[in-house]
Design an enzyme around this catalytic site. Sequence first.
Site: not given
Length: 326
Positions: A84, A187, A205, A215-218, A238-239, A241
């Site tokens: 990940s 992450t 990450t 898709r883009v996370g946090d 983490t987690g 996003g």
Amino acid sequence: MSQRRKFLKQSLLGSALFIPGITQACAQGSKENLPGEKPLILSTWNHGLPANEAAFKKLQETGDIVDAVEAGVKDTELDLNNLSVGLQGLPDREGITTLDASIMKGDGSCGSVAFVRQVKHPISLARAVMEKTPHVMLAGEGARQFAIQEGFPMEEEKLSPKAQKAYDEWKKTSQYKPVINIENHDTIGMIGMDASGNLAGSCTTSGLAYKMHGRVGDSPIIGAGLYVDNEVGAATATGLGESIIRICGSFLIVELMRQGRTPQEACEEAVKRLIAKNQQDIKDIQAGFLAINKEGHIGAYAVHPGFNFAQGTLKGNILIDSKSHF
Ligand code: ASP
């Protein structure tokens, strides 16, 4: 031997920099029993142990906390067992691995890259965005072109054998549902403080496994996956996003600390807020936060059990289980 104990043992044996010394009680987050040690480095999950060691080594070499948090997570970006973080991470649903990363200094300087392909060290690319461009964030093909232009190491677009195997398995059903476990949300977020109290953080990450393409996370969103302010402290996440972006999680924690909350209280409040804003799906959402303040006090809290983090000081590097809301 449990995984946690194994990592602790390996870590303590693996580095001359660390000697055992911090007890489990140090992690509980109340003002009374915290070490207040400087330098101090916290990282998410068990891959944080080797990452902290790499960060401390770099801190010893250059004395620069930004160098340290970059070097620390670069170690994770190269870890072939990690599915990940880095190019060996699990791909999106089209079978393409795309990476997100951010870096921030206590003076407000920051840089990030999102949805970038083929770049071996997205954290270093994020640092180059911070230091060499007038921008904060580059995404997608533009970020990749910038990496090529800057001579960054690139890799052929090919899944790692482990990722390919997992992807082939996933394709049998092609079901995407965020799942609470360590494998799918993993992450590395790292926050650190040098001996003089200067802060910096990094976050990198491959994002959620089998996410939609694009898709883009946090993690690359300054204020969501990472926030650092030398006047107050630092936080990382983490987690899932999406749930973290909805509450500007890391910025929220730093602002709560600015208003007088301890790092632990701030992390708990952020988790409460996250739960309130994501109520419908909360059974399936894991998220965890780490924070440190100027005094070297720490906080950690997650939605569900299972989140852990590595705490490194000159006295030791240990893996600690975070408390959680549920
Ligand atoms: N926060 C990351 C993301 O949503 C996932 C993770 O923590 O593993 O992209």
